[in-house]
Design a protein around this motif. Structure first.
Motif, PDB file in Angstrom:
ATOM      1  N   ARG A 242       0.701  -1.323   0.011  1.00 39.97           N
ATOM      2  CA  ARG A 242       0.006  -0.028   0.029  1.00 39.97           C
ATOM      3  C   ARG A 242       0.720   1.322  -0.046  1.00 39.97           C
ATOM      4  O   ARG A 242       1.745   1.392   0.842  1.00 39.97           O
ATOM      5  N   GLY A 266      -1.020  -1.404  -3.795  1.00 43.51           N
ATOM      6  CA  GLY A 266      -2.097  -0.437  -4.348  1.00 43.51           C
ATOM      7  C   GLY A 266      -1.623   0.938  -4.047  1.00 43.51           C
ATOM      8  O   GLY A 266      -0.887   1.177  -3.004  1.00 43.51           O
ATOM      9  N   TYR A 268      -2.827   4.750  -3.404  1.00 44.30           N
ATOM     10  CA  TYR A 268      -3.876   5.632  -3.030  1.00 44.30           C
ATOM     11  C   TYR A 268      -3.785   6.972  -2.999  1.00 44.30           C
ATOM     12  O   TYR A 268      -2.922   7.403  -2.401  1.00 44.30           O
ATOM     13  N   THR A 284      -8.658   5.311  -5.670  1.00 47.66           N
ATOM     14  CA  THR A 284      -8.298   3.874  -5.137  1.00 47.66           C
ATOM     15  C   THR A 284      -7.406   3.170  -6.379  1.00 47.66           C
ATOM     16  O   THR A 284      -7.557   3.516  -7.516  1.00 47.66           O
ATOM     17  N   PRO A 285      -6.773   2.174  -6.099  1.00 44.06           N
ATOM     18  CA  PRO A 285      -6.135   1.269  -7.350  1.00 44.06           C
ATOM     19  C   PRO A 285      -7.006   0.834  -8.248  1.00 44.06           C
ATOM     20  O   PRO A 285      -6.570   0.775  -9.395  1.00 44.06           O
ATOM     21  N   ASP A 286      -8.123   0.443  -7.878  1.00 42.20           N
ATOM     22  CA  ASP A 286      -8.976  -0.039  -9.039  1.00 42.20           C
ATOM     23  C   ASP A 286      -9.410   1.015  -9.690  1.00 42.20           C
ATOM     24  O   ASP A 286     -10.323   0.830 -10.773  1.00 42.20           O
ATOM     25  N   LEU A 287      -9.432   2.328  -9.451  1.00 43.02           N
ATOM     26  CA  LEU A 287      -9.883   3.497 -10.025  1.00 43.02           C
ATOM     27  C   LEU A 287      -9.115   4.160 -11.158  1.00 43.02           C
ATOM     28  O   LEU A 287      -9.466   4.892 -11.770  1.00 43.02           O
ATOM     29  N   ARG A 288      -7.800   3.911 -10.888  1.00 47.36           N
ATOM     30  CA  ARG A 288      -6.742   4.449 -11.638  1.00 47.36           C
ATOM     31  C   ARG A 288      -6.734   4.508 -13.013  1.00 47.36           C
ATOM     32  O   ARG A 288      -6.890   5.509 -13.680  1.00 47.36           O
TER      33      ARG A 288
END
Length: 474
Positions: A242, A266, A268, A284-288
């Motif tokens: 993180r 990840g 942030y 967030t990592p999945d939104l980048r």
């Protein structure tokens, strides 16, 4: 009356959580933190500390500093963190602004009396945990009052958003004079983790620490740029899961390099203000990948809206307004400024923003002139006023100029008094005795007059354009 943060920390540490706080010169386990915090509380009680009384706490990212904050809260007092290297004149101005009678040395746990009379009672400090001084558009630092309950609620949100479970090993080069460094410290200890504090960031020290079992690291983008300079390979961090960053724009290129170097970690990217409790938005990592160049989505409990654009030149962007239950109680002794900072209960961030079709938010610039230099916010008006007080300076104008490493560098144009001999070194040395080091300009320019705008007034934008044109022309 002991505040909620003290109760939470005491409960967690007494349960044998395994928390450790360390720096290059010392290490405290849970029992050591509790013991030192108890000694600090007793020291403040010996001086007759009153309920919700502010205390200046001198900190330097040392393990003992964490115990000093806890001890201050145990004593029912309000901590005003200041860095141990703060110049004397700045320290004196903070004493006057807060009216404190005690200055606590975080390293030794000893309190020095600097005034006999207690500060005036302030209803705003009822239930307060911290007063954090931050620069504003007025040029004078503002004391942001943070409440125990509100900050404790935000910590719960952050642990959930960031996926911090039990026992993280966190690397902290961020100073605990600022909200980012403070909440990272608290989240780590409350999760029974190991907090490794860096008194001073250097790329070499950060690289060594990242290779020693660190699972979570918090940096401002300037630090990450230094770590990922082209001159060196990416740092080795085999256990890193993180990375937390914020305080200034990260940039898509740097974010991509970090993601490629640490595919298992990840990233942030956080946006927020001290006044709003920090971390109001998160990429967030999945939104980048889906939302590059944005500040992401609001974190739980945060509502936002974007005001109507003030003019057509804003490109459809309006001021970003935030409403949150985790925000400040107000500005210390400035009810007028507190009221002016809100519009119908919405905090006015001063940042221009647009909402994208997917619901994410992108920033379009700052409505204010605050300079973001390496994650530190600087009010240029404060710099103007400082150099205008120099006996050999007639006028001064400061502005932030884009820089690939620091985000912005602080430039100041100085108009010397006729016949005076001043140079950059002498002015920087003079300033070092009066302001924090991060506020000392990077570049001094000397001129017979300040650049003027269309209205005939000194114009920061004109100064930025002049510097940029000079760089273009070599």
């Amino acid at each position: 009356m002991t505040g909620r943060l003290a109760s939470l920390l005491d409960d967690g540490l007494e349960r044998g959580s395994g928390a450790i706080v360390e720096d290059p010169g010392g290490r405290l386990d849970a029992g050591g933190i509790l013991a030192r915090a108890g000694a600090v509380a007793a020291e403040l009680a010996r001086h007759g500390i009153g309920p919700d009384e502010p205390v200046l706490v001198s900190v330097g990212n040392r393990a003992a500093d964490f115990a000093a904050l806890l001890g201050t809260w145990r004593a029912g007092a309000v901590a005003v963190p200041v860095h141990a290297t703060t110049p004397g004149r700045v320290l004196e101005s903070l004493r006057e602004a807060t009216g404190v009678r005690l200055v606590l040395d975080g390293a030794t746990g000893e309190a020095a009396r600097v005034a006999d009379a207690p500060p005036p009672g302030r209803a705003l400090l009822d239930g307060a945990a911290l007063v954090i001084f931050t620069s504003g558009s007025t040029g004078a630092p503002k004391g942001v009052v943070i409440g125990h309950d509100r900050l404790a609620g935000k910590l719960d949100v952050l642990r959930s958003v960031l996926g911090i479970a039990h026992g993280p090993h966190t690397l902290l080069p961020l100073q605990v004079t600022f909200i980012f460094g403070i909440w990272v410290s608290l989240v780590t200890v409350l999760a029974g983790g190991r907090l490794t504090m860096m008194p001073k960031f250097t790329p070499a020290a950060a690289r060594a620490a990242l290779g020693s079992g660190v699972t979570t690291a918090a940096f401002v983008p300037t630090m990450l740029r230094a770590l990922f300079s082209e001159a060196a390979p990416p740092p080795a961090a085999p256990d890193l899961t993180r990375i937390l960053t914020g305080g200034e724009p990260l940039g898509e290129g740097l974010g991509t390099r970090i993601a490629e170097a640490f595919p298992a970690a990840g990233l942030y990217d956080l946006y927020g203000l001290t006044e709003t409790g920090s971390c109001d938005f998160c990429v967030t990592p999945d939104l980048r990948a889906a939302a590059p160049g944005t500040i992401g989505m609001p974190t739980p409990g945060v509502a936002f809206r974007i005001a109507e654009p003030a003019d057509a030149g804003a490109g459809g962007a309006g001021e970003l307004l935030i409403r949150t239950p985790y925000g400040m109680l107000g500005y210390l002794d400035r009810p007028d400024l507190t009221a002016a900072s809100f519009a119908d209960g919405w905090f006015r961030t001063g940042d221009l923003a647009r909402r994208r079709p997917d619901g994410t938010v992108e920033l379009a610039g700052r409505a204010k002139d605050i300079v973001s230099r390496g994650g530190n916010k600087i009010a240029p008006l404060e710099i103007d006023r400082l150099f205008c007080s120099h006996p050999d300076v007639v006028a001064a104008l400061a502005a932030g100029v884009p820089d690939p490493l620091l985000g912005e560098r602080l430039h100041v144009m100085v108009v010397p008094r006729a016949g005076a001999a001043v140079d950059a070194r002498s002015l920087a040395d003079w300033a070092a005795e009066r302001i924090e080091r991060f506020k000392i300009p990077d570049v001094f320019h000397f001129s017979a007059a300040l650049p003027l705008g269309r209205t005939g007034k000194a114009d920061r934008g004109a100064l930025r354009d002049w510097v940029a044109q000079g760089a273009k022309n070599g």
